[in-house]
Design an enzyme around this catalytic site. Structure first.
Site, mmCIF file in Angstrom:
data_model
loop_
_atom_site.group_PDB
_atom_site.id
_atom_site.type_symbol
_atom_site.label_atom_id
_atom_site.label_comp_id
_atom_site.label_asym_id
_atom_site.label_seq_id
_atom_site.Cartn_x
_atom_site.Cartn_y
_atom_site.Cartn_z
ATOM 1 N N GLY A 1 0.671 -1.261 0.077
ATOM 2 C CA GLY A 1 -0.058 0.061 0.117
ATOM 3 C C GLY A 1 0.907 1.240 -0.043
ATOM 4 O O GLY A 1 0.427 2.315 0.688
ATOM 5 N N THR A 2 1.994 1.293 -0.709
ATOM 6 C CA THR A 2 2.619 2.594 -0.537
ATOM 7 C C THR A 2 1.958 3.762 -1.513
ATOM 8 O O THR A 2 2.162 4.773 -1.324
ATOM 9 C CB THR A 2 4.263 2.323 -1.296
ATOM 10 N N MET B 1 -3.996 -6.715 -7.350
ATOM 11 C CA MET B 1 -3.357 -7.625 -8.282
ATOM 12 C C MET B 1 -4.332 -8.508 -8.733
ATOM 13 O O MET B 1 -4.130 -9.796 -9.154
ATOM 14 C CB MET B 1 -2.297 -8.302 -7.162
ATOM 15 N N ILE C 1 -7.306 -9.524 -11.509
ATOM 16 C CA ILE C 1 -8.113 -8.907 -12.908
ATOM 17 C C ILE C 1 -9.483 -9.164 -12.644
ATOM 18 O O ILE C 1 -10.020 -10.102 -12.268
ATOM 19 C CB ILE C 1 -7.196 -9.954 -13.753
ATOM 20 N N LEU C 2 -10.256 -7.975 -12.993
ATOM 21 C CA LEU C 2 -11.646 -7.882 -12.750
ATOM 22 C C LEU C 2 -12.249 -8.097 -14.156
ATOM 23 O O LEU C 2 -11.640 -7.853 -15.297
ATOM 24 C CB LEU C 2 -11.859 -6.671 -12.145
ATOM 25 N N HIS D 1 0.101 1.496 -13.236
ATOM 26 C CA HIS D 1 1.121 0.439 -13.526
ATOM 27 C C HIS D 1 2.463 0.949 -13.554
ATOM 28 O O HIS D 1 2.864 1.940 -13.989
ATOM 29 C CB HIS D 1 0.554 -0.078 -15.032
HETATM 30 C C1 GAR Z 1 3.172 -0.928 -7.570
HETATM 31 O O1 GAR Z 1 4.301 -0.832 -8.224
HETATM 32 C C2 GAR Z 1 1.972 -0.933 -8.453
HETATM 33 O O2 GAR Z 1 2.345 0.025 -9.686
HETATM 34 C C3 GAR Z 1 1.991 -2.214 -8.921
HETATM 35 O O3 GAR Z 1 2.389 -3.072 -7.728
HETATM 36 C C4 GAR Z 1 3.001 -2.322 -6.872
HETATM 37 C C5 GAR Z 1 2.220 -2.105 -5.344
HETATM 38 O O4 GAR Z 1 2.711 -1.535 -4.459
HETATM 39 N N1 GAR Z 1 0.826 -2.595 -9.801
HETATM 40 C C6 GAR Z 1 0.902 -3.521 -10.614
HETATM 41 O O5 GAR Z 1 1.648 -4.256 -11.104
HETATM 42 C C7 GAR Z 1 -0.699 -3.788 -11.273
HETATM 43 N N2 GAR Z 1 -0.642 -4.436 -12.300
HETATM 44 P P1 GAR Z 1 1.897 -1.104 -3.271
HETATM 45 O O6 GAR Z 1 1.108 -2.074 -2.837
HETATM 46 O O7 GAR Z 1 2.926 -0.488 -2.331
HETATM 47 O O8 GAR Z 1 1.383 0.314 -3.603
#
Ligand code: GAR
Length: 208
Positions: A12-13, A91, A93-94, A110
């Site tokens: 969740g950053t 993560m 896919i809907l 992304h």
């Molecule tokens: C982030 O880098 C985001 O862009 C990616 O996962 C990470 C989640 O980090 N998302 C995808 O790859 C979606 N296709 P976070 O939980 O720290 O925000």
């Protein structure tokens, strides 16, 4: 004031970047009203709790297939009166039911420059592994509207980030988050909330 739901699956950053931007008054005309996690115990839920934002879990594994999961999610978002859905490290896919309920009102971040390194199988650290394997010299991040095609919706914002000699997937991921994702996502959300994103086919115009 637009009501925003942030959908998460992990650390969740990106959610934190939205919470911090909201704290600085940078999400104009919008408010994070709910955080929904596809995974129980996701650290993102702690971030929400600390910020006083209601959080809940809708675990994918409790649903038979992605359609029934998407429909349940759609119904929950409607019940909460959500105007904008933000996928922030979500993560799952809907299926099309969510896109039909929220046309051009779902944003995804992304961690690459779409149309490179995107689509099914490209998520999280895998995206950076593939970019390094390919030998690109720049990567970056994209915020786009979600359409029925995975990572294929109209692009709202992009930012390039250099790949450096000796990069590991983790190092590249961190640089892309710091230099691109955490800036682009709050900016795109704020633009949406101010009705400044006009979608014309694949093209997103940003109005004054
Ligand atoms: C982030 O880098 C985001 O862009 C990616 O996962 C990470 C989640 O980090 N998302 C995808 O790859 C979606 N296709 P976070 O939980 O720290 O925000």
């Amino acid at each position: 004031m637009k009501k925003i739901a942030v959908l998460v699956s992990g650390g969740g950053t990106n959610l934190q970047a939205l919470i911090d931007a909201q704290g600085r008054g940078e999400i104009v005309n919008g408010e994070i009203a709910a955080v929904i996690s596809s995974k129980p115990g996701a650290y993102a839920l702690e971030r929400a709790a600390r910020a006083g934002i209601p959080g809940c879990v809708m675990a994918r594994k409790e649903y038979a297939d992605s359609r029934s999961y998407t429909v349940a999610l759609r119904d929950k978002l409607r019940e909460l009166g959500i105007d904008l859905v933000v996928l922030a490290g979500f993560m799952i896919i809907l299926t099309e039911e969510l896109v039909e309920a929220y046309p051009n009102a779902i944003l995804n971040v992304h961690p690459a420059l779409i149309p490179s390194f995107c689509g099914e199988g490209f998520y999280g650290l895998h995206v950076h592994e593939k970019a390094l394997e390919y030998g690109v010299k720049v990567s970056g991040a994209t915020v786009h509207f979600v359409s029925a095609e995975c990572d294929g919706g109209p692009i709202v914002l992009q930012k390039a980030v250099p790949v450096e000699e000796g990069d590991t997937p983790e190092a590249l991921q961190r640089r892309i988050m710091e230099q691109a994702e955490w800036k682009l996502l709050p900016r795109a959300v704020s633009l949406f909330c101010q009705d400044r994103l006009q979608v014309d086919g694949r093209i997103v115009h940003i109005t004054d």
